[in-house]
Enzyme design. Sequence first.
Site, mmCIF file in Angstrom:
data_model
loop_
_atom_site.group_PDB
_atom_site.id
_atom_site.type_symbol
_atom_site.label_atom_id
_atom_site.label_comp_id
_atom_site.label_asym_id
_atom_site.label_seq_id
_atom_site.Cartn_x
_atom_site.Cartn_y
_atom_site.Cartn_z
ATOM 1 N N HIS A 65 0.838 -1.193 0.000
ATOM 2 C CA HIS A 65 0.000 0.000 0.000
ATOM 3 C C HIS A 65 0.876 1.248 0.000
ATOM 4 O O HIS A 65 2.080 1.165 0.177
ATOM 5 C CB HIS A 65 -1.020 0.007 1.142
ATOM 6 N N GLU A 83 4.833 0.415 0.240
ATOM 7 C CA GLU A 83 5.564 -0.330 1.264
ATOM 8 C C GLU A 83 5.048 -1.761 1.300
ATOM 9 O O GLU A 83 3.879 -2.027 0.998
ATOM 10 C CB GLU A 83 5.436 0.328 2.634
ATOM 11 N N HIS A 116 9.695 -0.164 11.946
ATOM 12 C CA HIS A 116 9.080 0.465 13.111
ATOM 13 C C HIS A 116 9.973 0.303 14.340
ATOM 14 O O HIS A 116 9.818 1.029 15.315
ATOM 15 C CB HIS A 116 7.719 -0.164 13.410
#
Length: 131
Positions: A65, A83, A116
């Site tokens: 997306h 990504e 992350h």
Amino acid sequence: MLFFKSIASLAALVSLAVASPIESRQSATTCGSTNYSASQVRAAANAACQYYQNDDTAGSSTYPHTYNNYEGFDFPVDGPYQEFPIKSGGVYTGGSPGADRVVINTNCEYAGAITHTGASGNNFVGCSGTN
């Protein structure tokens, strides 16, 4: 005479270098404490490209997306970006995406790897080689 042969050889090499396009190459990267080989990065980027080109996603996930690059990474290729998860156990096919991503552009050119891990909130930081 030797001087002219050297110049001719150098000219031939320069013409080859100019004629060969330079492409962004996927290389090994480390995201947090997870190391990915160049072939793992390439496999994830290729899967992202296939899904994107087929207007499809991995399993029931939303990947690949749009990646908006709110963090302002200096990718070697222009966006827009997509990504897609990168997993150490094989190509992502759905389910939990984990923390690590490859980023491609909509021309399927590899942009970089982000994670992350070590980032605040839902933000990303660059894996090794991504600034």
